[in-house]
Scaffold this motif. Structure first.
Motif, short mmCIF file in Angstrom:
data_model
loop_
_atom_site.label_atom_id
_atom_site.label_comp_id
_atom_site.label_asym_id
_atom_site.label_seq_id
_atom_site.Cartn_x
_atom_site.Cartn_y
_atom_site.Cartn_z
N LEU A 51 0.79 -0.87 0.01
CA LEU A 51 0.06 -0.07 -0.13
C LEU A 51 0.83 0.98 0.14
CD1 LEU A 51 -2.76 1.44 0.27
CD2 LEU A 51 -2.58 0.63 2.70
N GLY A 52 0.53 2.05 -1.04
CA GLY A 52 1.43 3.34 -1.26
C GLY A 52 0.43 4.40 -0.18
N PRO A 53 1.37 5.70 -0.02
CA PRO A 53 0.64 6.43 1.10
C PRO A 53 -0.03 7.30 -0.02
CG PRO A 53 3.01 6.88 0.22
CD PRO A 53 2.83 5.81 -0.55
N ASP A 54 0.11 7.30 -1.10
CA ASP A 54 -1.63 7.33 -1.66
C ASP A 54 -2.21 6.57 -2.12
OD1 ASP A 54 0.07 10.34 -1.25
OD2 ASP A 54 0.85 9.76 -2.97
N GLY A 55 -2.25 5.30 -1.57
CA GLY A 55 -3.86 4.67 -1.77
C GLY A 55 -3.13 3.95 -2.98
N SER A 56 -3.97 2.69 -3.18
CA SER A 56 -3.47 1.33 -3.88
C SER A 56 -5.01 1.32 -4.43
CB SER A 56 -2.60 0.89 -3.73
OG SER A 56 -1.69 1.09 -3.91
N GLY A 83 -9.57 0.50 11.13
CA GLY A 83 -9.37 2.10 11.27
C GLY A 83 -8.03 2.03 10.05
N TYR A 84 -6.93 0.71 9.62
CA TYR A 84 -6.19 1.09 9.23
C TYR A 84 -6.16 1.62 7.60
CZ TYR A 84 -3.17 -1.62 12.66
OH TYR A 84 -3.18 -1.71 13.67
N VAL A 85 -7.15 1.58 6.58
CA VAL A 85 -7.62 1.91 5.10
C VAL A 85 -8.94 2.58 5.53
CG1 VAL A 85 -5.85 0.13 4.76
CG2 VAL A 85 -8.02 -0.83 4.47
N GLU A 86 -9.05 3.38 4.19
CA GLU A 86 -10.40 4.12 4.31
C GLU A 86 -10.18 3.51 2.24
OE1 GLU A 86 -10.62 7.42 5.49
OE2 GLU A 86 -9.40 8.32 4.45
N ARG A 87 -11.12 3.15 2.01
CA ARG A 87 -11.66 3.64 0.55
C ARG A 87 -12.03 5.29 0.31
NH1 ARG A 87 -13.74 -1.82 1.84
NH2 ARG A 87 -12.87 -3.12 0.57
N ARG A 88 -11.04 5.29 -1.50
CA ARG A 88 -11.82 6.53 -1.17
C ARG A 88 -11.74 6.35 -2.86
NH1 ARG A 88 -6.95 9.79 1.03
NH2 ARG A 88 -7.48 9.40 3.09
N PRO A 89 -12.78 6.96 -3.71
CA PRO A 89 -12.88 7.15 -5.33
C PRO A 89 -11.73 7.72 -5.68
CG PRO A 89 -14.63 8.76 -3.88
CD PRO A 89 -13.50 8.79 -2.76
N ASP A 90 -11.17 7.01 -6.60
CA ASP A 90 -9.68 7.82 -7.02
C ASP A 90 -10.13 8.67 -8.04
OD1 ASP A 90 -7.98 7.31 -9.26
OD2 ASP A 90 -7.67 5.34 -9.49
N PRO A 91 -9.15 9.84 -7.77
CA PRO A 91 -9.63 11.11 -8.77
C PRO A 91 -9.43 10.66 -9.73
CG PRO A 91 -7.52 11.34 -7.63
CD PRO A 91 -8.25 9.68 -6.88
N GLY A 92 -8.35 9.78 -10.24
CA GLY A 92 -8.17 9.31 -11.81
C GLY A 92 -9.50 9.17 -12.26
N ASP A 93 -10.24 8.58 -11.83
CA ASP A 93 -11.43 7.45 -12.46
C ASP A 93 -12.28 7.32 -11.26
OD1 ASP A 93 -13.40 5.56 -13.43
OD2 ASP A 93 -11.51 3.92 -14.19
N ARG A 94 -13.37 8.22 -11.63
CA ARG A 94 -14.88 8.45 -10.67
C ARG A 94 -14.99 6.83 -10.37
NH1 ARG A 94 -13.09 11.87 -6.88
NH2 ARG A 94 -14.66 13.46 -6.53
N ARG A 95 -15.13 6.08 -10.83
CA ARG A 95 -15.88 4.71 -11.05
C ARG A 95 -14.65 3.85 -10.12
NH1 ARG A 95 -15.89 3.21 -16.58
NH2 ARG A 95 -14.30 3.97 -16.54
N ALA A 96 -13.89 4.16 -10.10
CA ALA A 96 -13.09 3.39 -9.13
C ALA A 96 -12.42 3.78 -7.48
CB ALA A 96 -11.55 3.02 -10.18
N LYS A 97 -12.13 2.94 -6.53
CA LYS A 97 -11.79 3.49 -5.57
C LYS A 97 -10.09 2.83 -5.42
CE LYS A 97 -15.93 3.70 -3.99
NZ LYS A 97 -16.24 5.15 -3.26
N LEU A 98 -9.84 3.96 -4.33
CA LEU A 98 -8.80 3.92 -3.96
C LEU A 98 -8.19 2.76 -2.56
CD1 LEU A 98 -6.66 7.09 -5.31
CD2 LEU A 98 -6.36 5.05 -5.81
N VAL A 99 -7.35 2.46 -2.49
CA VAL A 99 -7.25 1.99 -1.06
C VAL A 99 -6.79 2.81 -0.51
CG1 VAL A 99 -7.45 0.03 0.55
CG2 VAL A 99 -7.95 0.09 -1.25
#
Length: 159
Positions: A51-56, A83-99
């Motif tokens: 896992l990278g600091p900016d998510g994967s 509480g170690y990770v959260e899912r966020r929308p991928d700014p490069g593809d709003r359909r995808a999620k980043l961990v």
């Protein structure tokens, strides 16, 4: 000499790799527990180690770890609950999620880095820094080559 008698003296690559993995995990997770991360287990490494600091993306975590995407999804669910990770929308593809690592996740990743660096320094001091660097280079090459090898089915093995 029978196969059973040979293995302890001359373990094969799989046995050696397993012994190394389990010994490193045992030391790492004991040290992490002592640092306040006792709720983690080795299975969480399939996500946290990559896992990278900016998510994967989960698909990237699956590719890097060699695990199925479904397994990664279950591990991400567990890490999110802890509480170690959260899912966020991928700014490069709003359909995808980043961990993405949380503050707790980043603290654990930092602690993990320190623990593993000390472990590697200990081995390098024992066998020699140049030799240890060469060992890691060769092990990386063998690992990469093995990961690219085609899976051989039972009908193609043997005479």
């Amino acid at each position: 000499m029978s196969e059973t008698n040979r293995r302890p003296a001359y373990p094969d690559l799989g046995v050696l790799a397993g012994r190394l993995l389990f010994a490193v995990q045992r030391e790492l997770f004991a040290a992490l527990a002592a640092d306040g991360f006792a709720d983690l287990s080795p299975r969480h490494g399939a996500v946290l180690a990559y896992l990278g600091p900016d998510g994967s993306r989960a698909t990237e975590l699956a590719r890097l770890s060699g695990q199925r995407k479904q397994v990664i999804g279950v591990v991400v669910d567990e890490l999110e609950t802890l509480g170690y990770v959260e899912r966020r929308p991928d700014p490069g593809d709003r359909r995808a999620k980043l961990v993405c690592p949380t503050a707790r996740g980043l603290a654990m990743i930092s602690a993990s880095g320190r623990i593993l660096a000390a472990l590697e320094d200990r081995h390098a001091a024992r066998v020699g820094h140049r030799e240890y660097a060469e060992f890691k280079r060769i092990l990386t090459d063998v690992t990469d080559h093995q990961r690219r090898a085609p899976v051989i089915g039972p009908s193609t093995i043997g005479p």
